[in-house]
Design an enzyme around this catalytic site. Sequence first.
Site, mmCIF file in Angstrom:
data_model
loop_
_atom_site.group_PDB
_atom_site.id
_atom_site.type_symbol
_atom_site.label_atom_id
_atom_site.label_comp_id
_atom_site.label_asym_id
_atom_site.label_seq_id
_atom_site.Cartn_x
_atom_site.Cartn_y
_atom_site.Cartn_z
ATOM 1 N N SER A 45 -0.165 3.474 -2.307
ATOM 2 C CA SER A 45 0.369 2.418 -1.329
ATOM 3 C C SER A 45 0.814 2.821 0.042
ATOM 4 C CB SER A 45 1.303 1.832 -2.286
ATOM 5 O OG SER A 45 2.393 2.652 -2.554
ATOM 6 N N ASP A 344 10.687 -3.012 0.240
ATOM 7 C CA ASP A 344 10.906 -3.148 -1.300
ATOM 8 C C ASP A 344 11.465 -1.837 -2.048
ATOM 9 O OD1 ASP A 344 8.643 -1.589 -1.950
ATOM 10 O OD2 ASP A 344 7.471 -2.995 -2.680
ATOM 11 N N HIS A 347 8.768 1.216 -0.818
ATOM 12 C CA HIS A 347 8.006 0.995 0.380
ATOM 13 C C HIS A 347 8.888 0.592 1.611
ATOM 14 C CE1 HIS A 347 5.338 0.113 -3.004
ATOM 15 N NE2 HIS A 347 4.771 1.182 -2.435
#
Length: 372
Positions: A45, A344, A347
Amino acid sequence: MSAARTVHSLLLVINFVFLFSFSHSCEAQCLEACGFNAIYQFGDSMSDTGNSIIEFPQAYHSRLPYGKTIGKATGRSSDGLLIIDYIAQSAGLSWLEPYENPNSTFKSGVEFGFAGAAALPVQTLLKWNIPPRITNNSLDIQLQWFDKHLHTTCNVTQDCQEKLKSSLFMVGEIGANDYDAAFIQGKTIEEVKTVMVPAVLQAIKDAVTKVISYGATRVVVPGIFKVGCAPALLTLLASNTSTAYDTFGCLKNYNDFFAYHNDHLQLALEELRKEHPTVHIVYADLYNAHQWILDNHVKLGFTSIVETCCGKGGKYNFAMGMTNMCGAAGIPVCSNSKGHVFWDEWHFSHEANKYLSEWIINDMLPKLQCSM
Ligand SMILES: *[C@@H]1O[C@H](CO)[C@@H](O)[C@H](O)[C@H]1NC(C)=O
Ligand SMILES: *[C@@H]1O[C@H](CO)[C@@H](O)[C@H](O)[C@H]1NC(C)=O
Ligand SMILES: *[C@@H]1O[C@H](CO)[C@@H](O)[C@H](O)[C@H]1NC(C)=O
Ligand SMILES: *[C@@H]1O[C@H](CO)[C@@H](O)[C@H](O)[C@H]1NC(C)=O
């Protein structure tokens, strides 16, 4: 004339201030010197620019508030851009389009990174009782995609080699998901060091060897950031001893573990350089880039270094459970995402990614030896 001179001296002053306010400085387009025709990125990610939302259209990062700083959700796990976007920009290329999106034109290379991806195949993780992840698209699968992509764009035995000579390869960041899953599963740091680290490093080495066999001449391999500062890890693996934490509020033993991975990754890259003396294999030091942000967070405008901007609950503005996570209905978003290192629970924010990429580009540019 005099107006021009005033402007000139003003620019000098601005330059001066700029140079002295950043320990690292590089013009926005500095990777352009390398003349890369394309970038091929493998990872999780940290680099996924839209692959996972093709397979999981309902994922929270497929919609706002993800992407709010750039005005739209793109499948990036951030409020805006990722490090790879800034790297592409610096190279004078457009943002990388995701491999899985049928609309992609791949004019600036390909994004193979997939949110949730591990370095190791699902079967290997299962052997150690680490349950299947939301995706099986580990590094080896992403390399199969790369092979497929090449077969549609060039002759693998001939002109691909020529084309890829002028391309940049980014192998990682990858491996953080393997380790995080193991820790959350209750594995000890010692166990993970003995059993998993060698396997993850071998997977990364194999990937680098593979892209070199296709013709890569410049391969950047990022290490892992200080995951011991991530709101999710701090919440899920909280310690009841205050000495477990450093002055930034991060978990020291986990950060030491990620430094251990990074140290051994660099040794692995040194072996690869010996095997491939004409290839530029460059380590991208995400860990120290993150440390630089922590050390300079006040000057850089960060007011929150271990709490999410988007989330709710607990000490780190994060709580487990689908209904509590960023993107779920009614989950608040901070008013100033620029002040948060983390967007978040896992991240970085758009702003943190900007500084991380600036630091990394400055560090890796001379090592890529583009003018030679
Ligand atoms: C591809 O483009 C079409 C036309 O713009 C659009 O309707 C569709 O949603 C796009 N597909 C994806 C996966 O983005
Ligand atoms: C992932 O791999 C596991 C184990 O091989 C399999 O059971 C599962 O169906 C796979 N999941 C997907 C989404 O392909
Ligand atoms: C690719 O190049 C090889 C070696 O020159 C040649 O034999 C082969 O026919 C080419 N394949 C295609 C699909 O052009
Ligand atoms: C701290 O946590 C450990 C293990 O997580 C536990 O064994 C110990 O009893 C706890 N100590 C206190 C003072 O809560």
